[in-house]
Motif scaffolding. Structure first.
Motif, PDB file in Angstrom:
ATOM      1  N   ALA A 190       0.834  -1.199   0.000  1.00 20.26           N
ATOM      2  CA  ALA A 190       0.000   0.000   0.000  1.00 20.26           C
ATOM      3  C   ALA A 190       0.868   1.248   0.000  1.00 20.26           C
ATOM      4  CB  ALA A 190      -0.933  -0.014   1.215  1.00 20.26           C
ATOM      5  N   ARG A 191       1.947   1.214   0.739  1.00 15.58           N
ATOM      6  CA  ARG A 191       2.860   2.366   0.740  1.00 15.58           C
ATOM      7  C   ARG A 191       3.500   2.554  -0.631  1.00 15.58           C
ATOM      8  NH1 ARG A 191       6.060   1.728   6.555  1.00 15.58           N
ATOM      9  NH2 ARG A 191       4.248   2.183   7.889  1.00 15.58           N
ATOM     10  N   ILE A 192       3.826   1.447  -1.271  1.00 20.35           N
ATOM     11  CA  ILE A 192       4.393   1.545  -2.613  1.00 20.35           C
ATOM     12  C   ILE A 192       3.389   2.170  -3.582  1.00 20.35           C
ATOM     13  CG2 ILE A 192       5.266   0.210  -4.574  1.00 20.35           C
ATOM     14  CD1 ILE A 192       6.421  -1.779  -2.573  1.00 20.35           C
ATOM     15  N   LEU A 193       2.132   1.752  -3.472  1.00 22.16           N
ATOM     16  CA  LEU A 193       1.107   2.297  -4.357  1.00 22.16           C
ATOM     17  C   LEU A 193       0.894   3.786  -4.090  1.00 22.16           C
ATOM     18  CD1 LEU A 193      -1.554  -0.565  -4.371  1.00 22.16           C
ATOM     19  CD2 LEU A 193       0.145  -0.032  -6.127  1.00 22.16           C
ATOM     20  N   LEU A 194       0.894   4.181  -2.815  1.00 21.19           N
ATOM     21  CA  LEU A 194       0.744   5.604  -2.494  1.00 21.19           C
ATOM     22  C   LEU A 194       1.936   6.411  -3.008  1.00 21.19           C
ATOM     23  CD1 LEU A 194      -0.693   5.376   1.140  1.00 21.19           C
ATOM     24  CD2 LEU A 194      -1.921   6.008  -0.954  1.00 21.19           C
ATOM     25  N   TRP A 195       3.104   5.805  -2.916  1.00 21.35           N
ATOM     26  CA  TRP A 195       4.284   6.497  -3.455  1.00 21.35           C
ATOM     27  C   TRP A 195       4.156   6.669  -4.968  1.00 21.35           C
ATOM     28  CZ3 TRP A 195       7.929   4.712  -7.007  1.00 21.35           C
ATOM     29  CH2 TRP A 195       9.035   5.554  -7.209  1.00 21.35           C
ATOM     30  N   LEU A 196       3.678   5.621  -5.651  1.00 18.41           N
ATOM     31  CA  LEU A 196       3.471   5.722  -7.093  1.00 18.41           C
ATOM     32  C   LEU A 196       2.430   6.782  -7.431  1.00 18.41           C
ATOM     33  CD1 LEU A 196       3.487   1.948  -8.149  1.00 18.41           C
ATOM     34  CD2 LEU A 196       5.205   3.690  -8.715  1.00 18.41           C
ATOM     35  N   GLN A 197       1.383   6.856  -6.626  1.00 15.08           N
ATOM     36  CA  GLN A 197       0.358   7.864  -6.874  1.00 15.08           C
ATOM     37  C   GLN A 197       0.931   9.274  -6.752  1.00 15.08           C
ATOM     38  OE1 GLN A 197      -2.030   8.865  -3.736  1.00 15.08           O
ATOM     39  NE2 GLN A 197      -3.323  10.227  -4.941  1.00 15.08           N
ATOM     40  N   ASP A 198       1.744   9.488  -5.689  1.00 12.04           N
ATOM     41  CA  ASP A 198       2.375  10.802  -5.526  1.00 12.04           C
ATOM     42  C   ASP A 198       3.327  11.097  -6.682  1.00 12.04           C
ATOM     43  OD1 ASP A 198       1.007  11.145  -3.173  1.00 12.04           O
ATOM     44  OD2 ASP A 198       2.641  10.405  -1.901  1.00 12.04           O
ATOM     45  N   TRP A 199       4.067  10.086  -7.099  1.00  7.89           N
ATOM     46  CA  TRP A 199       5.030  10.299  -8.190  1.00  7.89           C
ATOM     47  C   TRP A 199       4.309  10.688  -9.483  1.00  7.89           C
ATOM     48  CZ3 TRP A 199       6.009   8.338 -13.006  1.00  7.89           C
ATOM     49  CH2 TRP A 199       7.243   8.649 -13.575  1.00  7.89           C
ATOM     50  N   VAL A 200       3.198   9.982  -9.790  1.00  2.00           N
ATOM     51  CA  VAL A 200       2.441  10.281 -11.011  1.00  2.00           C
ATOM     52  C   VAL A 200       1.880  11.699 -10.956  1.00  2.00           C
ATOM     53  CG1 VAL A 200       0.374   9.677 -12.328  1.00  2.00           C
ATOM     54  CG2 VAL A 200       1.905   7.877 -11.532  1.00  2.00           C
ATOM     55  N   SER A 201       1.353  12.078  -9.794  1.00  2.00           N
ATOM     56  CA  SER A 201       0.786  13.418  -9.663  1.00  2.00           C
ATOM     57  C   SER A 201       1.850  14.501  -9.782  1.00  2.00           C
ATOM     58  CB  SER A 201       0.060  13.548  -8.319  1.00  2.00           C
ATOM     59  OG  SER A 201      -0.999  12.605  -8.229  1.00  2.00           O
ATOM     60  N   GLU A 202       2.999  14.282  -9.169  1.00  2.00           N
ATOM     61  CA  GLU A 202       4.057  15.285  -9.196  1.00  2.00           C
ATOM     62  C   GLU A 202       4.700  15.422 -10.566  1.00  2.00           C
ATOM     63  OE1 GLU A 202       6.691  14.061  -6.157  1.00  2.00           O
ATOM     64  OE2 GLU A 202       5.349  14.586  -4.489  1.00  2.00           O
ATOM     65  N   ASN A 203       4.618  14.390 -11.382  1.00  2.00           N
ATOM     66  CA  ASN A 203       5.249  14.411 -12.703  1.00  2.00           C
ATOM     67  C   ASN A 203       4.220  14.574 -13.823  1.00  2.00           C
ATOM     68  OD1 ASN A 203       8.362  13.594 -12.416  1.00  2.00           O
ATOM     69  ND2 ASN A 203       7.159  12.497 -10.863  1.00  2.00           N
ATOM     70  N   ARG A 204       3.141  15.222 -13.493  1.00  2.00           N
ATOM     71  CA  ARG A 204       2.084  15.449 -14.477  1.00  2.00           C
ATOM     72  C   ARG A 204       2.631  16.225 -15.692  1.00  2.00           C
ATOM     73  NH1 ARG A 204      -3.603  15.668 -13.543  1.00  2.00           N
ATOM     74  NH2 ARG A 204      -3.115  15.425 -11.325  1.00  2.00           N
ATOM     75  N   GLY A 205       3.444  17.229 -15.429  1.00  2.00           N
ATOM     76  CA  GLY A 205       3.991  18.030 -16.524  1.00  2.00           C
ATOM     77  C   GLY A 205       4.895  17.223 -17.429  1.00  2.00           C
ATOM     78  N   ALA A 206       5.738  16.363 -16.839  1.00  2.00           N
ATOM     79  CA  ALA A 206       6.630  15.536 -17.650  1.00  2.00           C
ATOM     80  C   ALA A 206       5.839  14.552 -18.510  1.00  2.00           C
ATOM     81  CB  ALA A 206       7.607  14.794 -16.740  1.00  2.00           C
ATOM     82  N   ILE A 207       4.770  13.993 -17.930  1.00  2.00           N
ATOM     83  CA  ILE A 207       3.930  13.052 -18.698  1.00  2.00           C
ATOM     84  C   ILE A 207       3.265  13.779 -19.869  1.00  2.00           C
ATOM     85  CG2 ILE A 207       1.911  11.563 -18.569  1.00  2.00           C
ATOM     86  CD1 ILE A 207       2.665  11.019 -15.644  1.00  2.00           C
ATOM     87  N   LYS A 208       2.804  14.996 -19.601  1.00  2.93           N
ATOM     88  CA  LYS A 208       2.183  15.771 -20.667  1.00  2.93           C
ATOM     89  C   LYS A 208       3.170  16.077 -21.788  1.00  2.93           C
ATOM     90  CE  LYS A 208       0.103  20.276 -21.602  1.00  2.93           C
ATOM     91  NZ  LYS A 208      -0.281  21.583 -21.052  1.00  2.93           N
ATOM     92  N   ALA A 209       4.415  16.418 -21.406  1.00  2.00           N
ATOM     93  CA  ALA A 209       5.426  16.707 -22.425  1.00  2.00           C
ATOM     94  C   ALA A 209       5.710  15.480 -23.282  1.00  2.00           C
ATOM     95  CB  ALA A 209       6.702  17.203 -21.747  1.00  2.00           C
ATOM     96  N   LYS A 210       5.826  14.336 -22.667  1.00  2.62           N
ATOM     97  CA  LYS A 210       6.073  13.112 -23.434  1.00  2.62           C
ATOM     98  C   LYS A 210       4.874  12.769 -24.331  1.00  2.62           C
ATOM     99  CE  LYS A 210      10.189  11.904 -22.034  1.00  2.62           C
ATOM    100  NZ  LYS A 210      11.308  11.804 -23.001  1.00  2.62           N
ATOM    101  N   PHE A 211       3.673  12.973 -23.806  1.00  5.09           N
ATOM    102  CA  PHE A 211       2.471  12.719 -24.605  1.00  5.09           C
ATOM    103  C   PHE A 211       2.429  13.643 -25.816  1.00  5.09           C
ATOM    104  CE2 PHE A 211      -2.009  13.219 -25.702  1.00  5.09           C
ATOM    105  CZ  PHE A 211      -2.432  11.898 -25.750  1.00  5.09           C
ATOM    106  N   GLY A 212       2.798  14.919 -25.591  1.00  3.77           N
ATOM    107  CA  GLY A 212       2.803  15.873 -26.691  1.00  3.77           C
ATOM    108  C   GLY A 212       3.814  15.508 -27.760  1.00  3.77           C
TER     109      GLY A 212
END
Length: 411
Positions: A190-212
């Motif tokens: 559960a801690r790993i999943l919460l860490w992944l959730q925080d990581w995905v949220s914090e890297n929203r801009g990087a994900i958007k750049a790669k998607f673009g």
């Protein structure tokens, strides 16, 4: 007492000894000149004559210890500076033989309850803090003397030396066991999943750049909309799975782990592959700059913490010393065992280190400058030696009286 005070005392006693000799000499001259008219002065002459002789003889003996009388090359004078090395060997051997015996040392130390003294001392916050500060103050200069490249090379060698001894298959199997059996409440995952959730949220801009970059022909607002919906959905899924131990994602995790454990048990090729991948990964890690970066960051963080106020390291070390003091204070059995242990350790180690201590003392004395050690010894014991000169004058005078009396009574 300071050296200046001791030297002033020495000079005062030297002047007194000289004054006594001069008085004896004056009495000798007066009694010699007037003894014909006053026969009783012959007794004074005998006293003063022998007193001058005794005082001068003792003056010679005292001076000969430290230097040549009047600078004359008289044999067996300047005893201390000429025999400094031999004296050093004798001092070292004397201390080794008569002081540093196991019986003497253990008997003296056995009367001293070191554990009780140490526990009472460490229980004081100020003392524990001072000790922690003293130890922590040694860390920055010690780290400054360590070459970073040498540390990196050492860590790389240490990591490499452990590769062959590690059974990565066993490690992986135990990891799977922890995940499936010992983490039934899903706390770790559960801690790993919460860490992944925080990581995905914090890297929203990087994900958007790669998607673009991949979707070149869609407008930016659409990319933003899609990425936001994707990130929000993934975050919600991860949080829901972390908060719900019965979520269906756990069934997939359990299935994947079970398949992995089955392959580790039944497939030699898979075990070999796991071991090779692990060794290659760790080997690449050791060859990379990761080790050097890790050491540099650790070193920087330690020095920064020790320089800050308050310092977490200093606080924890001081707290550790206080806990040690409290533990010793509350447990007489532990104190008794500690005292017995360190006395036994000294008793066993002393026969081996005693010769080295004797040689160390001898080497230190040998390294001293002859004039310097002569001056120091004269300052320390010269005042007492002047009493020899005074006693020589008085004892010599009385001996002179006895000899004069014997000469009168003899036929």
């Amino acid at each position: 007492m300071t050296d200046d005070y001791k030297r002033s005392q020495l000079r005062r006693m030297q002047r007194l000894a000289i004054a006594v000799v001069l008085v004896m000499l004056a009495l000798f001259l007066i009694s010699t000149a007037w003894q014909q008219s006053a026969p009783w002065l012959r007794w004074l002459r005998a006293f003063s004559e022998a007193g001058v002789a005794g005082a001068m003889a003792d003056w010679y003996a005292v001076v000969a210890l430290f230097r040549r009388p009047f600078g004359l090359p008289i044999p067996h004078t300047a005893i201390i500076p000429k025999n400094k090395d031999r004296i050093a060997e004798s001092v070292g051997a004397f201390i080794e033989t008569h002081f540093l015996t196991a019986e003497n040392v253990v008997e003296k130390l056995g009367r001293f309850d070191l554990a009780a003294t140490m526990s009472a001392w460490l229980s004081e916050p100020a003392n524990s803090g001072d000790l922690a500060d003293a130890l922590c103050d040694l860390i920055p200069p010690t780290l400054a003397t360590v070459e970073d490249e040498e540390v990196k090379a050492f860590l790389v060698r240490m990591i490499a030396s452990q590769f062959d001894s590690l059974d990565f298959v066993v490690i992986a199997n135990r990891l799977m066991t922890t995940i499936t059996e010992q983490d039934r409440s899903r706390v770790l995952l559960a801690r790993i999943l919460l860490w992944l959730q925080d990581w995905v949220s914090e890297n929203r801009g990087a994900i958007k750049a790669k998607f673009g970059q991949v979707s070149r022909y869609t407008p930016g607002f659409l990319d933003t909309y899609i990425v936001n919906r994707f990130v929000d959905g993934i975050s919600a899924l991860l949080r829901e799975a972390a908060e719900n131990p019965n979520h269906e994602i756990w069934l997939e995790v359990d299935r994947a782990v079970a398949e992995m454990r089955e392959k580790l048990t039944e497939s030699p090729d898979f075990r070999t592959q796991i071991g090779a991948i692990a060794r290659e990964t760790l080997g690449a890690l050791g060859r990379s700059d990761f080790v050097a970066t890790l050491w540099a960051d650790l070193k920087r963080d330690i020095i920064a913490d020790l320089s800050s106020e308050p310092s977490q390291i200093r606080t924890k070390v001081a707290a550790g010393f206080m806990r040690l003091g409290a533990t010793l204070t509350g447990d007489p059995h532990v104190r008794h065992k500690m005292n017995a242990w360190w006395l036994a350790a000294i008793k066993n180690a002393l026969p081996r280190v005693r010769p080295a201590i004797g040689r160390w003392i001898a080497d230190i004395v040998k390294s001293w400058d002859a004039e310097e050690i002569t001056r120091k010894l004269e300052t320390e014991i010269g005042t007492d030696l002047q009493y020899i000169r005074l006693n020589g004058a008085l004892v010599g005078g009385f001996i002179g009286l006895v000899l004069y009396a014997v000469s009168l009574w003899s036929p």
